[in-house]
Design an enzyme around this catalytic site. Structure first.
Site, mmCIF file in Angstrom:
data_model
loop_
_atom_site.group_PDB
_atom_site.id
_atom_site.type_symbol
_atom_site.label_atom_id
_atom_site.label_comp_id
_atom_site.label_asym_id
_atom_site.label_seq_id
_atom_site.Cartn_x
_atom_site.Cartn_y
_atom_site.Cartn_z
ATOM 1 C CG HIS A 215 8.188 0.498 2.084
ATOM 2 N ND1 HIS A 215 7.043 0.270 2.814
ATOM 3 C CD2 HIS A 215 9.045 -0.216 2.731
ATOM 4 C CE1 HIS A 215 7.074 -0.090 3.814
ATOM 5 N NE2 HIS A 215 9.101 -0.686 3.577
ATOM 6 C CE LYS A 217 7.207 -3.811 1.058
ATOM 7 N NZ LYS A 217 7.055 -2.412 1.337
ATOM 8 C CG ASP A 222 -2.647 -8.332 -19.836
ATOM 9 O OD1 ASP A 222 -1.566 -8.493 -19.810
ATOM 10 O OD2 ASP A 222 -2.968 -9.412 -19.512
ATOM 11 C CG HIS A 390 6.223 -6.282 7.411
ATOM 12 N ND1 HIS A 390 5.603 -7.045 6.102
ATOM 13 C CD2 HIS A 390 7.318 -5.856 8.012
ATOM 14 C CE1 HIS A 390 6.413 -5.761 5.659
ATOM 15 N NE2 HIS A 390 7.567 -4.944 6.379
ATOM 16 C CE LYS A 392 4.641 -2.617 5.432
ATOM 17 N NZ LYS A 392 5.151 -2.555 6.446
ATOM 18 C CG ASP A 397 -16.407 5.510 12.228
ATOM 19 O OD1 ASP A 397 -15.767 5.263 13.443
ATOM 20 O OD2 ASP A 397 -16.356 6.417 11.493
#
Length: 472
Positions: A215, A217, A222, A390, A392, A397
């Site tokens: 999952h 991404k 370089d 979508h 995450k 704090d």
């Protein structure tokens, strides 16, 4: 078919059922999952035995991690890189951050620049500019790649890179990208791009590992620039889907030594998929305009511990005043649920932002089963209204934040290969704070009375759906 043959087959199923029961008892990661599988295997072996071998395996076997293996070819190649990064290590500053380093098996580095990329336009504008700046190599990895307008734009940028003499490695999850056309992949190959699916069920030995996903991404240019976050490649991530409408997501652009953490995760995944050990640049490059501390936390079903779940629990327990979380799929395990309630009980402002519109009905229904307990414990639940949420993101704090690919559900905690960037940095946390405040202004708060007032049939469905959460 003779009666004796039928008897042999029945006995074989029950024998396999008993073998599977022992395996579930000894290796299931949660007691709830073990109990569910054992009852099913003993009661309905004809259905449960095939299901267990397809979906019940607790670990991803065969994957060799450079961070964990002692004598692997990756570990030997990695030793030089780890020596070079030593001058760029940052002091953890707290035991909570030390725990993150231990979970990541990667160090906290300084000399990084981290830029929030809010939604698809900003993300792909930054990412495509980065691809166009590549001089040596590009590493591209997505869970979902679509052969649509955005997928075509990505392909064109990769073609231009190859024409400049840049090496391009393209890794995708074969389940997440099941709709990706063969023509698209063939064109990449023909242009000189090295292409590979992740191959979770590679070979006969690993043929039953089909319930695991990669999952992640990740994009690296370089070894100096990197991108990680929630966005895949498809026009829906630009808000151009009729089904989802506006799409709210967050990605992160990195420069500095932390990019080598992203590179290392891709390097390990590529080795699993192809058997190749890529020759990459491991010389750390310090960012010129910022000094953000960053640690990259890869996690997955090949880990010896439940890295993603433990990471989230550690961040929750470290919060003293505020803990804001966003997740499109909110069905956390019992440890995370308990940690959230306890944080709220000790006075922490605990907020969970979820989508109002579901795109995964089973997960959506599952959440309704335990949200009342969350609310009674003092956790505040918000539903994002303008479109599909979508991102995450976790804000702790005013000191730290994380952005990555981990959803707060069992699949991300135990079945998916995931990756998270954790930044114990007040300046970066301030940017995340401003972003989330804008998002909360576009949410509605869920009340306990709302959930109590649901009809009985909804409550029954939600409880039944929640029972499936260990394999969702």
């Amino acid at each position: 078919m003779t009666s004796s043959l039928v008897g042999v087959m029945v006995a074989l199923f029950y024998l396999l059922g008993l073998v599977s029961v022992v395996m579930a008892l000894m290796s299931s990661r949660t007691s709830q999952g073990a109990v569910a599988w054992i009852i099913s295997l003993l009661t309905f072996p004809y259905v449960a035995v095939p299901a267990y071998w397809l979906f019940g395996r607790p670990r991803f076997y065969g994957y060799v991690s450079a961070r964990g293996a002692r004598d692997s070819v990756l570990r030997q190649a990695l030793s030089g890189y780890r020596a070079q990064i030593m001058p760029h290590l940052a002091k953890p500053g707290s035991t909570e951050i030390q725990a993150v380093e231990q979970l990541a098996m990667m160090p906290l580095t300084r000399g990084n620049q981290a830029d929030l990329l809010i939604d698809g336009k900003a993300t792909f504008s930054s990412l495509f500019a980065g691809l166009d700046s590549a001089q040596k190599y590009i590493l591209v990895q997505f869970f979902i790649v679509r052969d649509d307008a955005l997928g075509q734009r990505l392909k064109k940028h990769l073609f231009k890179a190859v024409e400049r003499g840049v090496q391009v490695h393209f890794l995708y999850d074969e389940i997440g990208s099941h709709a990706l056309s063969e023509a698209y992949l063939a064109e990449l190959n023909a242009a000189g791009v090295s292409v590979s699916p992740f191959r979770s069920s590679r070979g006969l030995r690993h043929r039953f590992q089909i319930n695991f996903r990669n999952h992640r991404k990740v994009t690296v240019v370089d070894g100096q620039k990197g991108w990680v976050g929630g966005l895949n490649v498809g026009v829906e991530y630009l808000g151009q889907s009729k089904r989802h409408g506006a799409w709210r997501d967050t990605h992160l652009a990195l420069e500095g030594p932390s990019v080598l953490g992203l590179q290392e995760a891709f390097w390990e995944d590529w080795h699993w998929a192809t058997g190749e050990v890529l020759e990459l640049d491991w010389q750390p490059c310090v960012a010129k305009t910022a000094d953000h501390p960053v640690v990259i936390v890869p996690s997955g079903p090949a880990d010896q511990q439940d890295t993603a779940s433990l990471l989230v629990q550690n961040l929750i327990y470290s919060a003293k005043e505020r803990l804001w979380l966003t997740s499109p799929y909110f069905v956390p395990d019992q440890g995370v649920q308990d940690a959230l309630r306890l944080a709220a009980m000790r006075g922490v402002d605990v907020r969970v932002m979820m989508p109002e519109r579901p795109d995964h009905l089973l997960v959506y229904w599952s959440a309704l089963a335990f949200l009342p307990d969350m609310l009674r414990g003092g956790v505040k639940i918000y539903r994002y209204l303008p479109g599909f949420l979508h991102q995450k993101v976790i804000l702790i704090d005013s000191d730290a934040a994380s952005i990555g690919t981990v959803n707060l559900d069992n699949r991300s905690f135990r079945l998916n290969f995931e990756i998270t960037a954790f930044l114990p940095c007040t300046h970066f946390a301030a940017d995340v704070d401003a972003m989330l405040r804008r998002d909360f202004h576009q949410c509605r708060e869920v009340s306990l009375d709302e959930l109590r007032g649901q009809p009985l049939w909804k409550k029954v469905i939600s409880r039944a759906a929640y029972l499936t959460s260990p394999i969702q």
